[in-house]
Design a protein around this motif. Structure first.
Motif, PDB file in Angstrom:
ATOM      1  N   ALA A 188       0.815  -1.214   0.000  1.00 15.69           N
ATOM      2  CA  ALA A 188       0.000   0.000   0.000  1.00 15.69           C
ATOM      3  C   ALA A 188       0.854   1.272   0.000  1.00 15.69           C
ATOM      4  CB  ALA A 188      -0.911  -0.016   1.231  1.00 15.69           C
ATOM      5  N   LEU A 189       2.190   1.102   0.001  1.00 16.19           N
ATOM      6  CA  LEU A 189       3.061   2.271   0.182  1.00 16.19           C
ATOM      7  C   LEU A 189       3.749   2.652  -1.123  1.00 16.19           C
ATOM      8  CD1 LEU A 189       4.687   0.908   3.430  1.00 16.19           C
ATOM      9  CD2 LEU A 189       2.820   2.548   3.280  1.00 16.19           C
ATOM     10  N   ASP A 190       4.194   3.906  -1.228  1.00 15.54           N
ATOM     11  CA  ASP A 190       4.891   4.247  -2.464  1.00 15.54           C
ATOM     12  C   ASP A 190       6.334   3.739  -2.420  1.00 15.54           C
ATOM     13  OD1 ASP A 190       6.688   6.295  -1.584  1.00 15.54           O
ATOM     14  OD2 ASP A 190       4.943   7.618  -1.399  1.00 15.54           O
ATOM     15  N   VAL A 191       6.969   3.764  -3.603  1.00 14.82           N
ATOM     16  CA  VAL A 191       8.195   2.987  -3.777  1.00 14.82           C
ATOM     17  C   VAL A 191       9.327   3.339  -2.794  1.00 14.82           C
ATOM     18  CG1 VAL A 191       9.900   2.226  -5.476  1.00 14.82           C
ATOM     19  CG2 VAL A 191       7.588   2.763  -6.177  1.00 14.82           C
ATOM     20  N   THR A 192       9.535   4.627  -2.547  1.00 18.92           N
ATOM     21  CA  THR A 192      10.637   4.974  -1.628  1.00 18.92           C
ATOM     22  C   THR A 192      10.355   4.504  -0.215  1.00 18.92           C
ATOM     23  OG1 THR A 192       9.690   7.177  -1.960  1.00 18.92           O
ATOM     24  CG2 THR A 192      12.054   6.947  -2.314  1.00 18.92           C
ATOM     25  N   ILE A 193       9.106   4.676   0.225  1.00 18.06           N
ATOM     26  CA  ILE A 193       8.739   4.236   1.575  1.00 18.06           C
ATOM     27  C   ILE A 193       8.848   2.712   1.644  1.00 18.06           C
ATOM     28  CG2 ILE A 193       6.960   4.324   3.371  1.00 18.06           C
ATOM     29  CD1 ILE A 193       7.753   7.081   2.614  1.00 18.06           C
ATOM     30  N   GLN A 194       8.434   2.049   0.568  1.00  9.89           N
ATOM     31  CA  GLN A 194       8.526   0.593   0.478  1.00  9.89           C
ATOM     32  C   GLN A 194       9.948   0.127   0.793  1.00  9.89           C
ATOM     33  OE1 GLN A 194       7.794  -1.595  -3.271  1.00  9.89           O
ATOM     34  NE2 GLN A 194       5.675  -0.970  -2.978  1.00  9.89           N
ATOM     35  N   ILE A 213       8.034 -14.840   7.564  1.00 13.22           N
ATOM     36  CA  ILE A 213       7.404 -15.307   6.333  1.00 13.22           C
ATOM     37  C   ILE A 213       6.924 -14.045   5.642  1.00 13.22           C
ATOM     38  CG2 ILE A 213       5.490 -16.569   5.278  1.00 13.22           C
ATOM     39  CD1 ILE A 213       5.544 -18.514   7.578  1.00 13.22           C
ATOM     40  N   LEU A 214       7.500 -13.781   4.491  1.00 18.54           N
ATOM     41  CA  LEU A 214       7.182 -12.552   3.781  1.00 18.54           C
ATOM     42  C   LEU A 214       6.337 -12.905   2.566  1.00 18.54           C
ATOM     43  CD1 LEU A 214       7.796  -9.501   3.485  1.00 18.54           C
ATOM     44  CD2 LEU A 214       9.647 -10.158   1.981  1.00 18.54           C
ATOM     45  N   ILE A 215       5.112 -12.403   2.575  1.00 24.31           N
ATOM     46  CA  ILE A 215       4.187 -12.736   1.499  1.00 24.31           C
ATOM     47  C   ILE A 215       4.098 -11.572   0.532  1.00 24.31           C
ATOM     48  CG2 ILE A 215       1.752 -13.168   1.028  1.00 24.31           C
ATOM     49  CD1 ILE A 215       1.681 -14.693   3.649  1.00 24.31           C
ATOM     50  N   THR A 216       4.263 -11.847  -0.738  1.00 21.51           N
ATOM     51  CA  THR A 216       4.242 -10.760  -1.706  1.00 21.51           C
ATOM     52  C   THR A 216       3.946 -11.309  -3.106  1.00 21.51           C
ATOM     53  OG1 THR A 216       5.612  -9.047  -2.742  1.00 21.51           O
ATOM     54  CG2 THR A 216       6.764 -10.973  -1.935  1.00 21.51           C
ATOM     55  N   HIS A 217       3.434 -10.440  -3.974  1.00 20.26           N
ATOM     56  CA  HIS A 217       3.324 -10.877  -5.361  1.00 20.26           C
ATOM     57  C   HIS A 217       4.501 -10.312  -6.153  1.00 20.26           C
ATOM     58  CE1 HIS A 217       1.570  -6.910  -5.111  1.00 20.26           C
ATOM     59  NE2 HIS A 217       2.086  -6.757  -6.314  1.00 20.26           N
ATOM     60  N   GLY A 220      10.619  -8.725  -6.990  1.00 20.37           N
ATOM     61  CA  GLY A 220      11.672  -7.784  -6.608  1.00 20.37           C
ATOM     62  C   GLY A 220      11.842  -7.746  -5.089  1.00 20.37           C
ATOM     63  N   VAL A 221      10.734  -7.825  -4.371  1.00 18.56           N
ATOM     64  CA  VAL A 221      10.776  -7.785  -2.906  1.00 18.56           C
ATOM     65  C   VAL A 221      11.449  -9.052  -2.353  1.00 18.56           C
ATOM     66  CG1 VAL A 221       9.336  -7.855  -0.826  1.00 18.56           C
ATOM     67  CG2 VAL A 221       8.818  -6.221  -2.639  1.00 18.56           C
ATOM     68  N   VAL A 222      11.105 -10.220  -2.887  1.00 19.56           N
ATOM     69  CA  VAL A 222      11.761 -11.440  -2.375  1.00 19.56           C
ATOM     70  C   VAL A 222      13.241 -11.473  -2.758  1.00 19.56           C
ATOM     71  CG1 VAL A 222       9.860 -13.045  -2.006  1.00 19.56           C
ATOM     72  CG2 VAL A 222      10.839 -12.853  -4.270  1.00 19.56           C
ATOM     73  N   ALA A 223      13.564 -10.866  -3.896  1.00 21.06           N
ATOM     74  CA  ALA A 223      14.976 -10.811  -4.309  1.00 21.06           C
ATOM     75  C   ALA A 223      15.791 -10.056  -3.265  1.00 21.06           C
ATOM     76  CB  ALA A 223      15.105 -10.133  -5.665  1.00 21.06           C
ATOM     77  N   LYS A 256       9.740 -19.226 -14.120  1.00 18.04           N
ATOM     78  CA  LYS A 256      10.458 -18.529 -15.194  1.00 18.04           C
ATOM     79  C   LYS A 256       9.646 -17.346 -15.699  1.00 18.04           C
ATOM     80  CE  LYS A 256      13.057 -22.540 -16.698  1.00 18.04           C
ATOM     81  NZ  LYS A 256      13.296 -23.560 -17.697  1.00 18.04           N
ATOM     82  N   GLY A 257       8.352 -17.551 -15.827  1.00 22.05           N
ATOM     83  CA  GLY A 257       7.469 -16.476 -16.274  1.00 22.05           C
ATOM     84  C   GLY A 257       7.424 -15.322 -15.284  1.00 22.05           C
ATOM     85  N   LEU A 258       7.355 -15.675 -13.992  1.00 13.76           N
ATOM     86  CA  LEU A 258       7.323 -14.619 -12.966  1.00 13.76           C
ATOM     87  C   LEU A 258       8.598 -13.789 -13.020  1.00 13.76           C
ATOM     88  CD1 LEU A 258       6.064 -16.317  -9.660  1.00 13.76           C
ATOM     89  CD2 LEU A 258       4.835 -14.667 -11.073  1.00 13.76           C
ATOM     90  N   LEU A 259       9.740 -14.474 -13.205  1.00 13.58           N
ATOM     91  CA  LEU A 259      11.016 -13.754 -13.229  1.00 13.58           C
ATOM     92  C   LEU A 259      11.121 -12.861 -14.458  1.00 13.58           C
ATOM     93  CD1 LEU A 259      13.373 -16.556 -11.940  1.00 13.58           C
ATOM     94  CD2 LEU A 259      12.818 -14.412 -10.803  1.00 13.58           C
ATOM     95  N   ALA A 260      10.562 -13.337 -15.564  1.00  9.97           N
ATOM     96  CA  ALA A 260      10.640 -12.543 -16.792  1.00  9.97           C
ATOM     97  C   ALA A 260       9.751 -11.309 -16.698  1.00  9.97           C
ATOM     98  CB  ALA A 260      10.229 -13.404 -17.983  1.00  9.97           C
ATOM     99  N   SER A 261       8.829 -11.323 -15.745  1.00  8.83           N
ATOM    100  CA  SER A 261       7.940 -10.168 -15.662  1.00  8.83           C
ATOM    101  C   SER A 261       8.374  -9.141 -14.612  1.00  8.83           C
ATOM    102  CB  SER A 261       6.487 -10.616 -15.442  1.00  8.83           C
ATOM    103  OG  SER A 261       6.413 -11.641 -14.504  1.00  8.83           O
ATOM    104  N   ILE A 262       9.594  -9.280 -14.068  1.00  2.00           N
ATOM    105  CA  ILE A 262      10.091  -8.250 -13.135  1.00  2.00           C
ATOM    106  C   ILE A 262      10.584  -7.055 -13.945  1.00  2.00           C
ATOM    107  CG2 ILE A 262      11.776  -7.694 -11.330  1.00  2.00           C
ATOM    108  CD1 ILE A 262      12.125 -10.561 -10.755  1.00  2.00           C
ATOM    109  N   PRO A 263      10.130  -5.859 -13.616  1.00  7.98           N
ATOM    110  CA  PRO A 263      10.652  -4.686 -14.333  1.00  7.98           C
ATOM    111  C   PRO A 263      12.130  -4.495 -13.993  1.00  7.98           C
ATOM    112  CG  PRO A 263       9.090  -4.035 -12.604  1.00  7.98           C
ATOM    113  CD  PRO A 263       9.184  -5.516 -12.574  1.00  7.98           C
ATOM    114  N   ARG A 264      12.938  -4.135 -14.986  1.00  4.30           N
ATOM    115  CA  ARG A 264      14.360  -3.935 -14.702  1.00  4.30           C
ATOM    116  C   ARG A 264      14.761  -2.512 -14.997  1.00  4.30           C
ATOM    117  NH1 ARG A 264      18.156  -8.806 -16.436  1.00  4.30           N
ATOM    118  NH2 ARG A 264      19.565  -7.037 -16.277  1.00  4.30           N
TER     119      ARG A 264
END
Ligand SMILES: Nc1ncnc2c1ncn2[C@@H]1O[C@H](COP(=O)(O)OP(=O)(O)OP(=O)(O)O)[C@@H](O)[C@H]1O
Ligand SMILES: [Mg+2]
Length: 333
Positions: A188-194, A213-217, A220-223, A256-264
């Motif tokens: 729910a937070l903006d990127v810098t606060i995140q 246990i960190l739950i996320t979709h 980038g966050v789990v990385a 593989k699909g999830l990884l390909a969809s991370i913005p870089r």
């Protein structure tokens, strides 16, 4: 090794009975969390991440859900699923703290931060109000709230979203939990606060030596945060491994699909890759692999039987027929 295991979830199955039929929201999920480690649970919306965490805390019945026989959730070897509601109340918040996905449910708008924190600390740590107040102020300072003595008198709506999330983290950690379950703590937070909140969680985890246990979709966050990663899809586990295994050598076509969809940041792509198709309707029982309708590698066999979670030679696990041979070879070694 075994001593390091804090939480062991085995064959967890949780269902909801609805007017339309039965929803197998969590369908045979197993994983372990070791002390001091971060397990990231990832997957698209509706794959069962929140239901998994609510099941661990036995908060499912409130929502008309049911954890099926054969499921097991052990905290330091103690089975939680058989405990009474009174016993669970001593576990929730005290041994396992949770940051809920919906930030509006976490703080009570009609009470000051002080009242909410002090009450929680008194209840769980069995200490007096004065000592609890000091602990609360200390924790607000630790999570980076300026002028904690003053801010503690405020109501949730007087704080910004980022500050509220810091308070929620302070409440969660102030009772020294062994495990923190954080369900989309930064969405729910903006990127810098995140980034600041994730940094804070990482620092505090080391300080209090809690597991998370960190739950996320968000891959980038789990990385950034996770030691191990569980990839869920339609209530099932498709892949499980260390962060290095998942990011350097993803096996499952879905991962593989999830990884390909991370913005870089370093690449300006015209359009971000996204996995085609939709998640299956859980009301309709799936015979074979749940991902097969969206999978570029699907073959006939994928439709006939549910692939088991195979153990690979590097100890990662994957639920996909493509790896049967590799798994068999490692079993014979
Ligand atoms: N109370 C409920 N009654 C019926 N179905 C439910 C209930 N809660 C969750 N579900 C269903 O269970 C499945 C898993 O939901 P869950 O909330 O765990 O998904 P999620 O992975 O946390 O998704 P998101 O990323 O959107 O938070 C979904 O199909 C959802 O519709
Ligand atoms: Mg959720």
């Amino acid at each position: 090794m075994e001593d390091n295991v804090l939480l062991q979830v085995s064959h967890l199955r949780t269902q909801f009975e609805t007017k339309e039929g039965i929803i197998p929201a969590v369908d045979d999920i197993s994983f372990t969390v070791e002390r001091g480690q971060v397990l990231g649970i990832v997957g698209e919306s509706g794959c069962g991440k929140s239901v998994t965490s609510m099941s661990i805390l036995k908060l499912i019945e409130k929502y008309n859900g049911r954890i099926l026989a054969g499921s097991s959730v052990k905290l330091e070897g103690r089975e939680l699923l058989g405990l009474s509601e009174a016993e669970m109340c001593n576990i929730r918040g005290r041994e396992i703290a949770m940051i809920f996905q919906d930030p509006m449910t976490s703080l009570n708008p009609v009470f000051t931060i002080e009242r909410q924190m002090v009450e929680t600390i008194v209840r769980h740590k069995k200490i007096g109000r004065k000592a609890a107040h000091s602990t609360a102020v200390e924790w607000l300072a630790k999570v980076g709230i300026p002028e904690p003595e003053k801010r503690i008198k405020e109501y949730p709506h007087q704080l910004s979203g980022g500050m509220r999330q810091r308070v929620i983290i302070a409440i969660a950690l102030s009772c020294d939990p062994k495990l923190l379950i954080a369900d989309e703590p930064t969405t729910a937070l903006d990127v810098t606060i995140q980034a600041q909140i994730l940094d804070l969680l990482r620092k505090l985890k080391d300080e209090v030596n809690a597991a998370i246990i960190l739950i996320t979709h968000d891959m980038g966050v789990v990385a950034e945060m996770a030691d191990h990663i569980l990839v869920m899809y339609a209530g099932r586990a498709l892949e499980y491994g260390t962060k290095q295994q998942i990011f350097r050598n993803p096996r499952h076509p879905y991962t593989k699909g999830l990884l390909a969809s991370i913005p870089r940041m370093d690449r300006q792509e015209e359009r971000l890759f996204s996995i085609e198709g939709n998640v299956p309707n859980l009301l309709k029982p799936v015979e074979g692999c749940v991902f097969r309708e969206r999978c570029g590698y699907a073959r006939e066999a994928c439709g006939s039987c549910r692939p088991e979670l195979l153990s690979l030679p590097d100890e990662s696990r994957v639920s996909c027929l493509l790896y049967e041979k590799e798994a068999k070879e490692s079993a014979h070694e």
